[in-house]
Design a protein around this motif. Sequence first.
Motif, PDB file in Angstrom:
ATOM      1  N   UNK A 190     -12.095  44.954-145.925  1.00  0.00           N
ATOM      2  CA  UNK A 190     -11.413  44.932-144.709  1.00  0.00           C
ATOM      3  C   UNK A 190      -9.954  44.789-144.711  1.00  0.00           C
ATOM      4  N   UNK A 191      -9.424  44.264-146.063  1.00  0.00           N
ATOM      5  CA  UNK A 191      -8.025  44.272-146.058  1.00  0.00           C
ATOM      6  C   UNK A 191      -7.512  45.660-146.002  1.00  0.00           C
ATOM      7  N   UNK A 192      -8.379  46.704-146.799  1.00  0.00           N
ATOM      8  CA  UNK A 192      -7.690  47.907-147.180  1.00  0.00           C
ATOM      9  C   UNK A 192      -7.870  48.653-145.863  1.00  0.00           C
ATOM     10  N   UNK A 193      -9.312  48.360-144.903  1.00  0.00           N
ATOM     11  CA  UNK A 193      -9.089  48.811-143.478  1.00  0.00           C
ATOM     12  C   UNK A 193      -7.866  48.636-142.986  1.00  0.00           C
ATOM     13  N   UNK A 194      -7.456  47.503-143.022  1.00  0.00           N
ATOM     14  CA  UNK A 194      -6.117  47.125-142.088  1.00  0.00           C
ATOM     15  C   UNK A 194      -4.942  47.696-142.763  1.00  0.00           C
ATOM     16  N   UNK A 195      -4.646  47.924-143.999  1.00  0.00           N
ATOM     17  CA  UNK A 195      -3.538  48.528-144.707  1.00  0.00           C
ATOM     18  C   UNK A 195      -3.626  50.124-144.250  1.00  0.00           C
ATOM     19  N   UNK A 196      -4.686  50.575-144.065  1.00  0.00           N
ATOM     20  CA  UNK A 196      -4.767  52.219-143.987  1.00  0.00           C
ATOM     21  C   UNK A 196      -4.390  52.206-142.441  1.00  0.00           C
ATOM     22  N   UNK A 197      -5.111  51.487-141.533  1.00  0.00           N
ATOM     23  CA  UNK A 197      -4.579  51.488-140.126  1.00  0.00           C
ATOM     24  C   UNK A 197      -3.287  51.288-139.905  1.00  0.00           C
ATOM     25  N   UNK A 250       6.493  51.213-127.731  1.00  0.00           N
ATOM     26  CA  UNK A 250       5.451  50.526-126.996  1.00  0.00           C
ATOM     27  C   UNK A 250       4.089  51.337-127.162  1.00  0.00           C
ATOM     28  N   UNK A 251       4.033  52.637-127.295  1.00  0.00           N
ATOM     29  CA  UNK A 251       2.823  53.359-127.258  1.00  0.00           C
ATOM     30  C   UNK A 251       2.130  53.325-128.579  1.00  0.00           C
ATOM     31  N   UNK A 252       2.997  53.060-129.781  1.00  0.00           N
ATOM     32  CA  UNK A 252       2.370  52.881-130.901  1.00  0.00           C
ATOM     33  C   UNK A 252       1.989  51.336-131.072  1.00  0.00           C
ATOM     34  N   UNK A 253       2.517  50.321-130.614  1.00  0.00           N
ATOM     35  CA  UNK A 253       2.257  49.154-130.772  1.00  0.00           C
ATOM     36  C   UNK A 253       0.866  48.751-129.959  1.00  0.00           C
ATOM     37  N   UNK A 254       0.541  49.443-128.936  1.00  0.00           N
ATOM     38  CA  UNK A 254      -0.755  49.363-128.275  1.00  0.00           C
ATOM     39  C   UNK A 254      -2.035  49.564-129.163  1.00  0.00           C
ATOM     40  N   UNK A 255      -1.586  50.475-130.143  1.00  0.00           N
ATOM     41  CA  UNK A 255      -2.720  50.750-131.069  1.00  0.00           C
ATOM     42  C   UNK A 255      -3.104  49.723-131.987  1.00  0.00           C
ATOM     43  N   UNK A 256      -2.228  48.582-132.117  1.00  0.00           N
ATOM     44  CA  UNK A 256      -2.237  47.538-133.236  1.00  0.00           C
ATOM     45  C   UNK A 256      -3.697  46.831-132.450  1.00  0.00           C
ATOM     46  N   UNK A 257      -3.491  46.830-131.123  1.00  0.00           N
ATOM     47  CA  UNK A 257      -4.590  45.734-130.537  1.00  0.00           C
ATOM     48  C   UNK A 257      -5.860  46.427-129.997  1.00  0.00           C
ATOM     49  N   UNK A 258      -6.035  47.617-130.606  1.00  0.00           N
ATOM     50  CA  UNK A 258      -7.249  48.456-130.305  1.00  0.00           C
ATOM     51  C   UNK A 258      -8.499  47.674-130.498  1.00  0.00           C
ATOM     52  N   UNK A 259      -9.418  47.934-129.806  1.00  0.00           N
ATOM     53  CA  UNK A 259     -10.937  47.257-129.748  1.00  0.00           C
ATOM     54  C   UNK A 259     -11.478  47.656-131.189  1.00  0.00           C
ATOM     55  N   UNK A 260     -11.279  48.974-131.549  1.00  0.00           N
ATOM     56  CA  UNK A 260     -11.931  49.683-132.675  1.00  0.00           C
ATOM     57  C   UNK A 260     -11.656  48.858-133.984  1.00  0.00           C
ATOM     58  N   UNK A 274     -12.036  55.642-140.042  1.00  0.00           N
ATOM     59  CA  UNK A 274     -12.156  56.976-139.557  1.00  0.00           C
ATOM     60  C   UNK A 274     -11.246  56.951-138.216  1.00  0.00           C
ATOM     61  N   UNK A 275     -10.994  55.712-137.530  1.00  0.00           N
ATOM     62  CA  UNK A 275     -10.217  55.743-136.570  1.00  0.00           C
ATOM     63  C   UNK A 275      -8.830  55.913-137.059  1.00  0.00           C
ATOM     64  N   UNK A 276      -8.493  55.005-138.204  1.00  0.00           N
ATOM     65  CA  UNK A 276      -7.046  55.218-138.675  1.00  0.00           C
ATOM     66  C   UNK A 276      -6.734  56.419-139.171  1.00  0.00           C
ATOM     67  N   UNK A 277      -8.000  57.165-139.679  1.00  0.00           N
ATOM     68  CA  UNK A 277      -7.476  58.660-139.968  1.00  0.00           C
ATOM     69  C   UNK A 277      -7.208  59.693-138.919  1.00  0.00           C
ATOM     70  N   UNK A 278      -8.118  59.292-137.735  1.00  0.00           N
ATOM     71  CA  UNK A 278      -7.588  60.128-136.649  1.00  0.00           C
ATOM     72  C   UNK A 278      -6.317  59.884-135.951  1.00  0.00           C
ATOM     73  N   UNK A 279      -6.022  58.669-135.962  1.00  0.00           N
ATOM     74  CA  UNK A 279      -4.712  58.249-135.565  1.00  0.00           C
ATOM     75  C   UNK A 279      -3.400  58.876-136.447  1.00  0.00           C
TER      76      UNK A 279
END
Length: 471
Positions: free
Chosen positions: A92-99, A122-132, A146-151
């Motif tokens: 999970x920690x690595x998930x967050x680092x990649x995201x 503002x637009x990029x900050x909204x990604x931090x609170x994404x449900x995924x 996968x979501x992180x790599x898509x972003x």
Amino acid sequence: MRPGEVSGQLRQLIGSIARHWASVAIGAQLILIAIWFSVTGLFHAVETYDTAGYLHVKWESPVDVLRDVRTPGYPLFLLILRTISSNPDLIPLTHLVVYATSVFVFYSGLRRLSGDTTRSFVGASALIYARVLQGYVSVISTDTLAAAVGIFVCGLIMLRLCSPGGLISAFLLLAVTAAWMIRPAYLFLVPFVPFMTWMFYPVLRPSDPARKSRNWHCMTTLLLVSMPLIFYSTLRLSVVGRFGIVSFGGFNMLGIAGQFLVDSDVPLLSEDLRDLAAAAIQRRDSGKLETREHDDLPVTNYMRMESRYDLTIWHIFSDSSQSNAERDSVKVNSQMRRLAQEIIRLHPGQYLTWLVKASRQAVRKIAWDFADNGLGCLLLMLAAVVVVLNGCRGGSWNSLEGGETSVLRILSVFSIVYCVMNLAIVIPVCPPLGRFTDSAAVLLASPLAVWILNSTWSERLTSLRVKSNSA
């Protein structure tokens, strides 16, 4: 060191922070999110029913990897982490680092493409609170990564539009390849990248005499991101005899189409598929399977089809096909795909009904989950207030201030096309479950956040930009 030198260095530090305030603020938010995840236990790894398939991939030979029902991207990610530490909480920690890295890349690309720091922040900050991220960071599955790599890919598209070159193109190629290697549904990025290039290319470098035509640039982009896919699929064709990235699409497709199968279809199927279909019908009608809540509803009822999806794959068709295909995953998948295609040919109306109802469910799911998310709910309430207030004072609330290629326009196009293309890969073969819709909708909060900012602070921000440029 003299006091004057210390004071000078301090002023330089403060000046640097002021110039890069947006990056600092994004980093601060990510640190706070990390602290929140730690306090709430989201850094404790959680297994799901998919986890075993990623952990137990056979790495003894390339043939084993290419025959597996999982693409090797996420299993390789887990293998690397296991060599670093046996503690699963590293995942999970690595998930967050990649995201977090993907958010910074997205912000950089958006700021470069639009020239607007505040709205890009503002637009990029909204990604931090994404449900995924909030919902899946702890899960040992492909969702967050996968979501992180898509972003990340979206950010690279913007950067490449501004500064095309060999290095950024190489990063884009690797990122798109990593995305579908991690999650096959992210094949949608292969057409997404050239399409977004086609959408935004005309507004960039209009006076550059050396720039190539729009179509030529988009075709070379398509070739760039398609080469690894073609190479990998051809490699699998030569090694395991199947062209494609993974032997699992047939399972997915039959999970939907297999529910339409009836006794009268069996004689109409190809001869080598009849025994499989007859055995599946016998298993389905045996009365020994687990009953589901919606079993008494019509076959084309969406909730019935969704609830029986896994049951159809793993207990009706998969078990009955194993002896026929000698437990060979490649042969089983190929056989299931052919059977699903023939059932769809016999029941096109029912399959079309599935596509319509699944699309409707996807929209409904995205809307509900958006409102159920903390940031999404807040943004919707703020948007309602903005509309009412602007309506009362006779103002305009649909402006696109921010330059020739505004942040709002960029985010709106990226988020909508990203969502639609993502779900267009999922819906034909799989129910639009939360883990899929959350991934597809990861960008949707960003344009809404920027729209609210535009509607409330647009004049002040424009004034600040003018003063900054004149200075």
